[in-house]
Write a protein that holds these residues in place. Structure first.
Motif, short mmCIF file in Angstrom:
data_model
loop_
_atom_site.label_atom_id
_atom_site.label_comp_id
_atom_site.label_asym_id
_atom_site.label_seq_id
_atom_site.Cartn_x
_atom_site.Cartn_y
_atom_site.Cartn_z
N VAL A 231 -7.74 33.16 43.12
CA VAL A 231 -8.02 32.91 41.71
C VAL A 231 -6.91 33.49 40.85
CG1 VAL A 231 -9.37 35.03 41.43
CG2 VAL A 231 -9.80 33.09 39.91
N TYR B 266 -18.56 30.46 46.86
CA TYR B 266 -17.56 30.26 47.93
C TYR B 266 -17.58 31.46 48.88
CZ TYR B 266 -14.88 26.14 46.26
OH TYR B 266 -14.45 24.87 45.91
N VAL C 170 -11.31 33.08 48.51
CA VAL C 170 -11.06 32.66 47.13
C VAL C 170 -9.69 33.15 46.68
CG1 VAL C 170 -11.76 33.03 44.72
CG2 VAL C 170 -13.49 32.53 46.47
N THR D 98 -11.61 23.31 44.48
CA THR D 98 -12.39 23.97 43.45
C THR D 98 -13.19 22.91 42.73
OG1 THR D 98 -12.38 25.64 41.69
CG2 THR D 98 -10.79 23.84 41.50
N GLU E 174 -11.11 28.42 48.20
CA GLU E 174 -11.03 27.97 46.82
C GLU E 174 -9.72 28.43 46.21
OE1 GLU E 174 -13.35 28.09 42.52
OE2 GLU E 174 -13.32 29.92 43.72
N SER F 257 -17.08 30.99 42.39
CA SER F 257 -16.31 31.75 43.36
C SER F 257 -17.20 32.66 44.19
CB SER F 257 -15.23 32.58 42.64
OG SER F 257 -14.27 31.74 42.02
#
Length: 392
Positions: free
Chosen positions: A317, A308, A315, A203, A285, A305
């Motif tokens: 998160v 990405y 991703v 990230t 990520e 994001s």
């Protein structure tokens, strides 16, 4: 065709991610058939950061070079103007800037900069674009308690999809907030379906970029207070975990001892091209969110994001309520705990192509500029068939 002015903080801070997230609006609005300009003012002395020299001052020449080159590469030559602290005009001349304002139909203020209040006073539609949901609403609510009125715009937009709904505890400061995903122009990026076998999970972040805020007796911090809950993640997965980070008081040595690779964001993602190369070269990520995002469950999804996903990079998160607005479980994962994060990474490693395709699909179907900005303009009455084109 409408004439649209975008005000931001990019020429003063021309690093990769900031250049990228502003470009999405400019190319996206232009692709929808509108004439778009980036206009920015220094606002105060010593406001210009030079990522090449890593100094702040009044010299924004690095920003001029970078924004001029980037817009020129995307067919937007001559679409930027900057006013220095000494009132010198760069890019567009003073007369050209005045001419743009005279025909502007829509003004988008990305962050309550308010540096163009006088020029925008007669623009038919003005919009505040809130990039930090929770923080902005708390500050406005606290200002109201101190007797300060909320600045007037014709519409208020936020990247927090839960703001103003029962899902979020964030105040509204008496404002009707409209949700908006940060758009990504997927036409600009070829997805990476099969990453390198040793590609890390990465990230790009700032450890503590803003001051803490307090609301209802609760103080909310930055990513620095969120990351410790996931500090053991690198030891739970069998692949490199890396953060490209800048900011204050980064516990780099402690993180390295826990298995993380820690690099300076300005070393790997200073320019627009380096930033996107770094994202595209990752397996996926993994990112925590600012404490106010999770604490108030704002439903935020970052421009980073989104980028990405556009590159076909899955991703993972930290939970803050975005699962109610984007599909999760394939290509995108919202996690509460370090174990959930490790499981999501393991799923991506086991079926990288499946999750890469799903990631790109989410970007195209939910976040693409054509989807997000078309709806945004339609809500404002500026669809292709209903543009005033007349400015003031």
């Amino acid at each position: 065709m409408a004439t649209i002015v975008l005000n931001s903080f990019v020429i003063r801070h021309p690093v990769g991610g900031v250049l990228s997230n502003n470009l999405q609006f400019l190319t996206g609005l232009e692709r929808l058939g509108h004439e778009v300009y980036l206009l920015e003012k220094a606002g105060y002395e010593q406001s210009c950061f030079d990522p090449e020299l890593r100094v702040s001052g009044d010299d924004c020449s690095c920003g001029f070079r970078r924004i001029g080159d980037l817009l020129g590469r995307h067919g937007l030559t001559g679409r930027w103007g900057f006013v220095s602290a000494d009132d010198t005009y760069h890019g567009l001349t003073r007369q050209q800037v005045d001419d743009v304002w005279a025909r502007t139909d829509l003004f988008i203020d990305r962050g309550l900069h308010r540096s163009w209040d006088d020029e925008a006073a007669e623009v038919p539609i003005t919009v505040l674009m809130d990039p930090d949901p929770g923080f902005r609403q708390v500050k406005l609510a606290n200002d109201l308690d101190r007797g300060r009125a909320v600045p007037h715009y014709d519409a208020y937009y936020t990247y927090g999809h839960n703001i103003g709904t029962p899902r979020s505890s964030a105040p509204t400061a008496g404002v009707t907030w409209r949700p908006l995903f940060h758009p990504i122009d997927t036409a600009l990026y070829e997805p990476t379906i099969n990453p390198a076998s040793d590609a890390p999970c990465t990230t790009v972040m700032n450890w503590s970029p803003l001051e803490n805020v307090t609301y209802g007796g609760v103080t909310y911090g930055m990513k620095d207070v969120q990351f410790p809950a996931f500090a053991d993640l690198a030891a739970l997965v069998d692949l490199p975990m890396e953060i490209a980070v800048d900011g204050r008081n980064i516990p780099a040595e402690d993180l390295r001892e826990r298995g993380w690779s820690v690099v300076a964001a300005l070393e790997v993602a200073s320019s627009y091209d380096d930033y996107h190369a770094y994202l595209a070269g990752s397996l996926a990520e993994f990112s925590v969110v600012k404490e106010v995002y999770s604490g108030m469950n704002v439903g935020w999804f970052s421009d980073r994001s989104a980028a990405y996903l556009a590159h076909g990079r899955p991703v993972i998160v930290q939970h803050n309520g975005i699962c109610h607005h984007l599909p999760t479980g394939e290509g995108l994962f919202e996690v509460h705990t370090v174990d959930e994060a490790a499981d999501a990474i393991d799923q991506v490693r086991a079926e990288p192509e499946r999750h890469a395709l799903a990631a790109r699909r989410i970007a195209e179907q939910y976040l693409d500029t054509d989807v997000v900005l078309r709806r945004f303009l339609n809500e404002l009455g500026l669809s292709e068939s209903n543009n005033s084109g007349g400015g003031r």
